[in-house]
Design a protein around this motif. Structure first.
Motif, PDB file in Angstrom:
ATOM      1  N   SER A 122       0.471  -1.724   0.077  1.00 50.75           N
ATOM      2  CA  SER A 122      -0.446   0.201  -0.271  1.00 50.75           C
ATOM      3  C   SER A 122       0.529   1.115   0.237  1.00 50.75           C
ATOM      4  O   SER A 122       2.352   1.059   0.581  1.00 50.75           O
ATOM      5  N   LEU A 123       0.231   2.255  -0.735  1.00 47.28           N
ATOM      6  CA  LEU A 123       0.832   3.759  -1.014  1.00 47.28           C
ATOM      7  C   LEU A 123       0.002   4.803  -0.382  1.00 47.28           C
ATOM      8  O   LEU A 123      -1.069   5.345  -0.571  1.00 47.28           O
ATOM      9  N   PHE A 124       0.715   5.588   0.239  1.00 46.28           N
ATOM     10  CA  PHE A 124      -0.316   7.024   0.799  1.00 46.28           C
ATOM     11  C   PHE A 124       0.652   8.239   0.407  1.00 46.28           C
ATOM     12  O   PHE A 124       1.689   7.919   0.692  1.00 46.28           O
ATOM     13  N   GLU A 125       0.410   8.923   0.135  1.00 46.74           N
ATOM     14  CA  GLU A 125       0.770  10.275   0.767  1.00 46.74           C
ATOM     15  C   GLU A 125       0.132  11.798   1.616  1.00 46.74           C
ATOM     16  O   GLU A 125      -0.722  11.854   1.118  1.00 46.74           O
ATOM     17  N   ASP A 126       0.770  11.533   2.573  1.00 45.38           N
ATOM     18  CA  ASP A 126       0.079  13.187   3.335  1.00 45.38           C
ATOM     19  C   ASP A 126       0.279  14.819   3.108  1.00 45.38           C
ATOM     20  O   ASP A 126       0.834  14.463   2.285  1.00 45.38           O
ATOM     21  N   ASP A 127      -0.277  15.411   4.071  1.00 45.64           N
ATOM     22  CA  ASP A 127      -0.083  16.421   3.432  1.00 45.64           C
ATOM     23  C   ASP A 127       1.038  17.243   4.026  1.00 45.64           C
ATOM     24  O   ASP A 127       1.763  18.562   2.939  1.00 45.64           O
ATOM     25  N   ARG A 128       2.111  16.775   4.519  1.00 43.39           N
ATOM     26  CA  ARG A 128       3.440  17.326   4.001  1.00 43.39           C
ATOM     27  C   ARG A 128       4.151  16.551   2.650  1.00 43.39           C
ATOM     28  O   ARG A 128       5.448  16.768   3.041  1.00 43.39           O
ATOM     29  N   GLY A 129       3.813  15.738   2.625  1.00 45.19           N
ATOM     30  CA  GLY A 129       4.282  15.112   1.838  1.00 45.19           C
ATOM     31  C   GLY A 129       5.617  13.929   2.185  1.00 45.19           C
ATOM     32  O   GLY A 129       6.285  14.041   0.715  1.00 45.19           O
ATOM     33  N   VAL A 142       9.154   7.683   3.920  1.00 47.25           N
ATOM     34  CA  VAL A 142       9.470   8.516   2.877  1.00 47.25           C
ATOM     35  C   VAL A 142       9.804  10.008   2.661  1.00 47.25           C
ATOM     36  O   VAL A 142       8.932  10.295   2.564  1.00 47.25           O
ATOM     37  N   GLU A 143      10.599   9.950   3.096  1.00 50.55           N
ATOM     38  CA  GLU A 143      10.497  11.703   2.905  1.00 50.55           C
ATOM     39  C   GLU A 143      11.879  12.312   1.369  1.00 50.55           C
ATOM     40  O   GLU A 143      13.394  11.733   2.753  1.00 50.55           O
ATOM     41  N   ASN A 144      11.843  12.653   0.629  1.00 52.80           N
ATOM     42  CA  ASN A 144      13.151  13.276   0.433  1.00 52.80           C
ATOM     43  C   ASN A 144      13.690  11.308  -0.128  1.00 52.80           C
ATOM     44  O   ASN A 144      14.822  11.465   0.057  1.00 52.80           O
ATOM     45  N   GLU A 145      13.456  11.018  -0.764  1.00 55.24           N
ATOM     46  CA  GLU A 145      13.535   9.410  -0.766  1.00 55.24           C
ATOM     47  C   GLU A 145      14.247   8.445   0.111  1.00 55.24           C
ATOM     48  O   GLU A 145      15.713   8.085  -0.187  1.00 55.24           O
ATOM     49  N   ALA A 146      14.501   8.738   1.267  1.00 45.98           N
ATOM     50  CA  ALA A 146      15.155   8.726   2.719  1.00 45.98           C
ATOM     51  C   ALA A 146      13.892   7.817   3.755  1.00 45.98           C
ATOM     52  O   ALA A 146      13.116   8.218   4.183  1.00 45.98           O
ATOM     53  N   PRO A 147      14.094   6.293   3.330  1.00 49.09           N
ATOM     54  CA  PRO A 147      12.872   5.870   4.228  1.00 49.09           C
ATOM     55  C   PRO A 147      13.528   5.815   5.399  1.00 49.09           C
ATOM     56  O   PRO A 147      14.354   5.394   6.651  1.00 49.09           O
ATOM     57  N   ARG A 148      12.489   5.156   6.400  1.00 51.89           N
ATOM     58  CA  ARG A 148      12.777   5.048   8.531  1.00 51.89           C
ATOM     59  C   ARG A 148      11.676   4.617   8.727  1.00 51.89           C
ATOM     60  O   ARG A 148      10.634   4.725   7.843  1.00 51.89           O
ATOM     61  N   GLN A 149      11.842   3.071   9.263  1.00 56.55           N
ATOM     62  CA  GLN A 149      10.776   2.677   9.573  1.00 56.55           C
ATOM     63  C   GLN A 149       9.808   2.886  10.883  1.00 56.55           C
ATOM     64  O   GLN A 149      10.211   3.948  11.816  1.00 56.55           O
ATOM     65  N   LEU A 150       8.138   3.010  10.710  1.00 57.62           N
ATOM     66  CA  LEU A 150       7.766   3.334  11.618  1.00 57.62           C
ATOM     67  C   LEU A 150       6.994   2.169  13.195  1.00 57.62           C
ATOM     68  O   LEU A 150       7.468   2.789  13.701  1.00 57.62           O
ATOM     69  N   ILE A 151       6.519   1.809  11.818  1.00 56.11           N
ATOM     70  CA  ILE A 151       5.754  -0.091  12.369  1.00 56.11           C
ATOM     71  C   ILE A 151       6.940  -1.043  11.976  1.00 56.11           C
ATOM     72  O   ILE A 151       6.770  -1.045  10.541  1.00 56.11           O
ATOM     73  N   ASN A 166      -6.140  12.295  11.261  1.00 57.89           N
ATOM     74  CA  ASN A 166      -5.977  11.166  12.111  1.00 57.89           C
ATOM     75  C   ASN A 166      -4.953   9.988  10.395  1.00 57.89           C
ATOM     76  O   ASN A 166      -6.137  10.206   8.739  1.00 57.89           O
ATOM     77  N   THR A 167      -4.465   9.231  10.098  1.00 60.14           N
ATOM     78  CA  THR A 167      -3.681   8.485   9.055  1.00 60.14           C
ATOM     79  C   THR A 167      -4.328   6.773   9.674  1.00 60.14           C
ATOM     80  O   THR A 167      -4.022   6.759  11.340  1.00 60.14           O
ATOM     81  N   TRP A 168      -4.766   6.376   8.802  1.00 65.66           N
ATOM     82  CA  TRP A 168      -5.418   4.640   9.815  1.00 65.66           C
ATOM     83  C   TRP A 168      -4.692   4.149   8.419  1.00 65.66           C
ATOM     84  O   TRP A 168      -4.066   4.080   7.143  1.00 65.66           O
ATOM     85  N   ALA A 169      -4.411   3.118   8.685  1.00 69.19           N
ATOM     86  CA  ALA A 169      -4.016   1.681   8.110  1.00 69.19           C
ATOM     87  C   ALA A 169      -4.785   0.458   8.728  1.00 69.19           C
ATOM     88  O   ALA A 169      -4.899   0.595   9.579  1.00 69.19           O
ATOM     89  N   PHE A 178      -2.822   6.569  13.769  1.00 70.79           N
ATOM     90  CA  PHE A 178      -1.877   7.515  13.766  1.00 70.79           C
ATOM     91  C   PHE A 178      -1.973   9.071  13.857  1.00 70.79           C
ATOM     92  O   PHE A 178      -2.909   9.778  12.776  1.00 70.79           O
ATOM     93  N   ASN A 179      -0.925   9.865  14.709  1.00 71.85           N
ATOM     94  CA  ASN A 179      -1.100  11.236  14.663  1.00 71.85           C
ATOM     95  C   ASN A 179       0.274  11.267  14.679  1.00 71.85           C
ATOM     96  O   ASN A 179       1.076  10.606  16.038  1.00 71.85           O
ATOM     97  N   ASP A 180       0.496  12.273  13.952  1.00 65.26           N
ATOM     98  CA  ASP A 180       1.575  12.711  13.781  1.00 65.26           C
ATOM     99  C   ASP A 180       2.926  12.316  14.462  1.00 65.26           C
ATOM    100  O   ASP A 180       4.440  11.941  14.642  1.00 65.26           O
ATOM    101  N   TYR A 181       2.732  10.852  13.408  1.00 63.24           N
ATOM    102  CA  TYR A 181       3.567   9.375  13.105  1.00 63.24           C
ATOM    103  C   TYR A 181       3.817   9.305  14.258  1.00 63.24           C
ATOM    104  O   TYR A 181       5.044   8.333  14.393  1.00 63.24           O
ATOM    105  N   LYS A 182       3.042   8.957  15.496  1.00 60.48           N
ATOM    106  CA  LYS A 182       3.025   8.148  16.161  1.00 60.48           C
ATOM    107  C   LYS A 182       1.549   7.195  16.421  1.00 60.48           C
ATOM    108  O   LYS A 182       0.824   7.480  16.150  1.00 60.48           O
ATOM    109  N   LEU A 183       1.910   6.036  16.858  1.00 63.45           N
ATOM    110  CA  LEU A 183       1.125   5.115  16.931  1.00 63.45           C
ATOM    111  C   LEU A 183      -0.089   5.779  18.089  1.00 63.45           C
ATOM    112  O   LEU A 183       0.271   5.176  18.826  1.00 63.45           O
TER     113      LEU A 183
END
Length: 209
Positions: A122-129, A142-151, A166-169, A178-183
């Protein structure tokens, strides 16, 4: 005539017969409808001629793997393509594997993006890009093509935000919020879901998920 359809365009003559799918070569009448379809009345029934509308793309065209799952068009016009092996991107009229920057040297291996080994679901782009990449095994940001694991530890089938920020998965273990990149919340069958295995998220016009 008995050859089928004769097309004359820009001084070029093309013949369309049984080898192109016509059931009969004796054409009695021809009609063009509003959608650009040509109908042919033949001595063996009605035939329909349409332009080819599907063109296939695969590894030979630059996509990283032939087994493709999600497609996502970003606000900058890029199209991201997720496969069983990773990510590809369509930009400037070309497909190419998406080369993500490596993580910091001290990042644990299980938290590192591994090219050729990430099954993207799955893929999704948030309001911050920031791009959210749902995997068979977690979510990477992934921001500026630099990935970091969230969960990690979830098979993530869909990611979507709602009008409340809210962001849902949707995962194989229920819904994650998720809110502000936190579960911030997890919902499963014990919370009232009909099943732990969630595959799709939709928000209607009233804001109901």
């Amino acid at each position: 005539g008995t050859v089928g359809v004769v097309q004359v365009k820009d001084d070029k003559v093309s013949l369309w017969g049984k080898e192109h799918g016509l059931s009969a070569s004796m054409i009695q009448d021809l009609y063009h409808d509003r959608e650009g379809t040509t109908w042919l009345a033949t001595d063996r029934g009605l035939a329909r001629m349409r332009r080819q509308t599907i063109q296939s793309y695969s590894v030979k065209d630059g996509i990283d793997h032939s087994e493709v799952y999600p497609l996502y068009r970003r606000r900058n016009g890029e199209i991201w393509i997720g496969s069983t092996k990773g990510l590809s991107v369509y930009r400037d009229g070309k497909f190419s594997p998406l080369e993500l920057k490596p993580a910091a040297a001290d990042t644990p291996e299980k938290q590192t993006w591994r090219p050729g080994r990430m099954s993207v679901q799955s893929l999704f782009e948030d309001d911050r890009g920031v791009m959210w990449v749902g995997l068979n095994g977690g979510i990477f940001l992934v921001e500026n093509e630099a990935p970091r694991q969230l969960i990690e530890g979830h098979h993530v089938f869909a990611i979507k935000n709602d009008r409340h920020g809210n962001t849902w998965a949707a995962t194989n273990k229920g819904l994650l919020r998720f809110n502000d990149y936190k579960l911030t919340a997890e919902y499963d069958k014990k919370s009232g879901l009909p099943n732990d295995f969630m595959t799709f998220i939709f928000e209607d016009s009233k804001g109901t998920l």
